[in-house]
Structures are given as structure tokens and as C-alpha cells.
Design an enzyme around this catalytic site. Structure first.
Site, PDB file in Angstrom:
ATOM      1  N   ILE A 210       0.274  -1.256  -0.241  1.00  0.00           N
ATOM      2  CA  ILE A 210      -0.062   0.016  -0.148  1.00  0.00           C
ATOM      3  C   ILE A 210       1.009   1.544   0.480  1.00  0.00           C
ATOM      4  O   ILE A 210       0.964   1.581  -0.830  1.00  0.00           O
ATOM      5  CB  ILE A 210      -0.934  -0.276   1.665  1.00  0.00           C
ATOM      6  CG1 ILE A 210      -2.297  -0.779   0.950  1.00  0.00           C
ATOM      7  CG2 ILE A 210      -1.560   1.083   1.712  1.00  0.00           C
ATOM      8  CD1 ILE A 210      -3.403  -1.386   2.703  1.00  0.00           C
TER       9      ILE A 210
ATOM     10  N   VAL B  25      -4.062   6.445   7.125  1.00  0.00           N
ATOM     11  CA  VAL B  25      -4.580   5.953   6.234  1.00  0.00           C
ATOM     12  C   VAL B  25      -4.494   4.152   6.416  1.00  0.00           C
ATOM     13  O   VAL B  25      -5.461   3.208   6.204  1.00  0.00           O
ATOM     14  CB  VAL B  25      -4.533   5.491   5.250  1.00  0.00           C
ATOM     15  CG1 VAL B  25      -5.456   6.799   4.215  1.00  0.00           C
ATOM     16  CG2 VAL B  25      -2.867   5.233   4.467  1.00  0.00           C
ATOM     17  N   GLY B  26      -4.012   3.863   7.675  1.00  0.00           N
ATOM     18  CA  GLY B  26      -3.466   2.448   8.261  1.00  0.00           C
ATOM     19  C   GLY B  26      -3.954   2.065   9.274  1.00  0.00           C
ATOM     20  O   GLY B  26      -5.741   2.080   9.138  1.00  0.00           O
ATOM     21  N   ARG B  27      -3.721   2.124  10.305  1.00  0.00           N
ATOM     22  CA  ARG B  27      -4.741   1.622  11.729  1.00  0.00           C
ATOM     23  C   ARG B  27      -4.144   3.127  12.868  1.00  0.00           C
ATOM     24  O   ARG B  27      -3.093   3.130  12.841  1.00  0.00           O
ATOM     25  CB  ARG B  27      -4.506   0.464  11.859  1.00  0.00           C
ATOM     26  CG  ARG B  27      -4.136  -0.731  11.512  1.00  0.00           C
ATOM     27  CD  ARG B  27      -5.913  -0.845  11.063  1.00  0.00           C
ATOM     28  NE  ARG B  27      -6.754  -2.205  10.517  1.00  0.00           N
ATOM     29  CZ  ARG B  27      -6.694  -2.682   9.193  1.00  0.00           C
ATOM     30  NH1 ARG B  27      -6.829  -1.011   8.323  1.00  0.00           N
ATOM     31  NH2 ARG B  27      -7.988  -3.157   8.953  1.00  0.00           N
TER      32      ARG B  27
ATOM     33  N   ASP C 174      -8.425   8.819   8.698  1.00  0.00           N
ATOM     34  CA  ASP C 174      -9.612   7.440   8.339  1.00  0.00           C
ATOM     35  C   ASP C 174      -9.607   6.623   8.887  1.00  0.00           C
ATOM     36  O   ASP C 174     -10.543   6.030   8.420  1.00  0.00           O
ATOM     37  CB  ASP C 174      -8.807   7.562   6.714  1.00  0.00           C
ATOM     38  CG  ASP C 174     -10.176   6.679   5.764  1.00  0.00           C
ATOM     39  OD1 ASP C 174     -11.608   7.385   6.178  1.00  0.00           O
ATOM     40  OD2 ASP C 174      -9.930   5.309   5.238  1.00  0.00           O
TER      41      ASP C 174
ATOM     42  N   GLU D 288     -13.063   3.208  16.910  1.00  0.00           N
ATOM     43  CA  GLU D 288     -14.673   2.753  15.484  1.00  0.00           C
ATOM     44  C   GLU D 288     -15.319   2.492  15.496  1.00  0.00           C
ATOM     45  O   GLU D 288     -16.033   1.795  15.712  1.00  0.00           O
ATOM     46  CB  GLU D 288     -13.979   2.505  14.290  1.00  0.00           C
ATOM     47  CG  GLU D 288     -12.672   2.782  13.488  1.00  0.00           C
ATOM     48  CD  GLU D 288     -11.935   2.670  12.063  1.00  0.00           C
ATOM     49  OE1 GLU D 288     -12.898   1.573  11.708  1.00  0.00           O
ATOM     50  OE2 GLU D 288     -10.632   3.206  12.168  1.00  0.00           O
TER      51      GLU D 288
ATOM     52  N   HIS E 182     -13.003   5.817   7.476  1.00  0.00           N
ATOM     53  CA  HIS E 182     -11.779   4.595   7.550  1.00  0.00           C
ATOM     54  C   HIS E 182     -12.984   4.455   5.984  1.00  0.00           C
ATOM     55  O   HIS E 182     -13.127   3.133   5.991  1.00  0.00           O
ATOM     56  CB  HIS E 182     -12.629   3.801   8.516  1.00  0.00           C
ATOM     57  CG  HIS E 182     -11.658   2.186   8.614  1.00  0.00           C
ATOM     58  ND1 HIS E 182     -10.962   1.632   8.997  1.00  0.00           N
ATOM     59  CD2 HIS E 182     -10.803   1.461   7.313  1.00  0.00           C
ATOM     60  CE1 HIS E 182     -10.145   0.516   9.234  1.00  0.00           C
ATOM     61  NE2 HIS E 182     -10.285   1.239   7.602  1.00  0.00           N
TER      62      HIS E 182
HETATM   63  C1  GLV Z   1      -9.092  -2.225   5.433  1.00  0.00           C
HETATM   64  O1  GLV Z   1      -9.123  -1.409   6.637  1.00  0.00           O
HETATM   65  C2  GLV Z   1      -8.760  -3.627   5.546  1.00  0.00           C
HETATM   66  O2  GLV Z   1      -8.119  -3.701   6.285  1.00  0.00           O
HETATM   67  O3  GLV Z   1      -8.810  -3.294   4.050  1.00  0.00           O
END
Ligand code: GLV
Length: 313
Positions: free
Chosen positions: A149, A226-228, A252, A257, A276
């Protein structure tokens, strides 16, 4: 010989995953439930579970499941909540996550540089408000996490003429990064970055990795996660945003969450919050990944979609 026959899905039945699975593999018996409706009986019956997380409040390790398939790229939801049965296979969904996340990041970076919020506000107020947008070309972009990613994100920014610096566990050189530093050298490598993008899986090693010290080394940067959420010390992030150490942030993902209404992030004027959605999974990607791994297991082979539970990705 089928590797599994009884499959329980704990997701959103309206997605039609079960219908697609049954069409491809009529030999499977599939129970199609929402995550909250999966009960003890289903898990005792099933050989495989498909979902993004275990059913709420459930320790999957108690059951004799042979296989757990994540509907997402990340599997932290399974490793976090009590883990998985010791002999079970754990697989993830493969898809165009890198591309989607890259587009999200580019959109956020351009929106910030072009100050689209200000344009919108001025237009609504019928104000002819001139200002000079900044360019993405020439920006220094730091990416924490240089896996599939992170690398895809970097490639898209490189196409805009940005310079790319990566941070990873190994610090191994990888295109298109001009330099990749180890986690221990992150602060120094990311200093002066215009944008810093966190694209890390959540593992024992990455939890809280983006701590107060690292965040303070990012003075003047715009931060994207955009990860965790839990890879970042969120309390420290709130602090540096309040103090203006960071120019702003696009978030995000969050440790909790949905983001609770009481979260201080909602109040911060320089923060853009999204629920997310940067790497939503397409339904056909879930089905294709499950079927691909099933075929691998039936041939008695390891699947490239398998995740090492120890490593966490
Ligand atoms: C989303 O965050 C995933 O892990 O696909």
C-alpha cells in the site's frame, strides 16, 4: 477434496457474498449472517469464518475453525480480540487497496494545498477571495510503511513530481523511495516533509509507533493516517494539532471506530475526518480472494494470501 464445507459469514448479508460463493462453489454450505447475529452454534458448526472482525465479544480461539478469512487487507481485528485457533489458517483479501488509498491521499493533499475548504466557504459567502494555492510538485512526502500500500501511494505522488522518503521496519531500499529509513530513524528521515502518510498495519510492533517524539519531529507537516488508528498515539496527535506543530491532518482510521462523538478530533479545525473509507473492499475482491485461497489449500499448497499470525501481516 474440499478443504472446508461449512462456512459462516459474519458481515453484511446485503453484500451478496454468500450468493456469489454458492454460485461458484455449490458444494459449500454457507450461513450468511451479520456480524452481530453470529452465535456460538454457528461457530461450533462452521469450519471457516469470513468477516472483518470476529463476532462481537467472541474469542474465536475457543472454536475448532480451520480457517478465518478477513474481508479486509488487515487482520488485526482477529489477532487483537483473543486470537484465532492455533491450527487455523488466516487469510486476507487482496484488492486494489493501494490504488484507492493512494487516490484518497492525493485528494487530501491537493485539497489542503489548494485550500478547497476556504474556496468553498468564500463561494458560499459570495466572496471573491484571491489567494495563492501551493503546488504538490516538489513536495517532500514521507510514507511510514513501505509495503504494497505504501509503495503504491508513493508511486502516485512520484508521478506528481514529489520526492519520496519511506520508513519501514527493515529500512530496505525500495522503489520509488529515494531513501528508506528504519523505524528508529523515522524522525530524522521525515524532518521537513510536507506530508507524512502513515500506512501501517497494526501489529505488536507498530502499536503506538507514531508517538509524541516522532510527531514533534514532523513540525510543519500535514499528517495522514490511512493504516490503523492505534499505530499513532492519538492523545499526542491531538496535542500537536492543537499546538499547531502539524499543519493539519486527514484521518481515515482511529483506535476506536466509529469515532466516538466525544472525541476531541471532531473539534479540531485543521483535521479532516473520514469514516475508514479510503480502502473499502469491493465485494468481488472478497469472494475472489476466498476462492483463490480455497483452491490453494485444496491443492495442499500454502496460499500467498495467508498471514503470519505472529508477524500480524
Ligand atoms: C481496511 O482497513 C482493510 O484492512 O481492508
Amino acid at each position: 477434496m474440499s478443504f472446508v464445507r461449512r462456512v459462516v459469514i459474519g458481515d453484511r448479508p446485503e453484500r451478496g457474498l454468500a450468493r456469489a460463493l454458492r454460485a461458484e462453489r455449490p458444494d459449500l454450505t454457507v450461513r450468511d449472517l451479520s456480524r452481530d447475529d453470529v452465535g456460538e452454534m454457528d461457530l461450533s458448526w462452521a469450519e471457516a469464518y469470513i468477516g472483518f472482525r470476529p463476532p462481537r465479544g467472541t474469542q474465536l480461539s475457543k472454536y475448532e475453525l480451520r480457517w478465518i478469512h478477513s474481508t479486509g487487507a488487515g487482520v488485526d481485528g482477529f489477532l487483537e480480540f483473543g486470537g484465532i485457533p492455533s491450527n487455523a489458517k488466516l487469510t486476507r483479501t487482496d484488492g486494489a487497496f493501494g490504488l484507492r488509498i493512494a487516490e484518497y491521499c492525493v485528494a487530501r493533499a491537493l485539497a489542503e494545498l489548494q485550500d478547497l475548504t476556504r474556496c468553498e466557504r468564500a463561494q458560499r459567502a459570495r466572496r471573491w477571495e484571491f489567494f495563492t494555492p501551493r503546488e504538490l510538485a516538489g513536495c517532500k512526502i514521507g510514507v511510514i510503511g513501505t509495503g504494497r500500500i505504501g509503495s503504491e501511494v508513493a508511486r502516485r505522488f512520484a508521478a506528481f513530481g514529489c520526492s519520496l522518503v519511506g520508513v519501514s521496519r527493515s529500512g530496505a531500499a525500495t522503489a520509488p523511495f529515494e531513501r528508506v529509513a528504519t523505524f528508529a530513524r523515522a524522525g530524522e528521515a521525515l524532518r521537513g516533509a510536507d506530508f507524512v502518510i502513515a500506512a501501517l498495519p497494526l501489529t505488536a510492533e507498530t502499536r503506538g509507533l507514531i508517538d509524541a517524539t516522532l510527531l514533534r519531529a514532523l513540525t510543519g507537516a500535514y499528517f495522514l493516517n490511512v493504516g490503523r488508528g492505534a499505530t499513532c498515539d492519538e492523545a499526542a496527535l491531538v496535542e500537536v494539532l492543537r499546538e499547531g506543530v502539524l499543519r493539519g491532518a486527514a484521518l481515515d482510521v482511529f483506535a476506536e471506530e466509529p469515532l466516538p462523538r466525544s472525541s476531541p478530533f471532531w473539534e479540531l479545525p485543521t483535521v479532516a475526518i473520514t469514516p475508514h473509507l479510503s480502502a473499502r473492499t469491493a465485494d468481488h475482491e472478497i469472494v475472489a480472494s476466498f476462492l483463490r485461497a480455497l483452491a490453494d489449500f485444496e491443492r495442499g499448497e500454502a496460499s500467498p494470501l495467508e498471514v503470519d499470525p505472529q508477524r500480524g501481516y
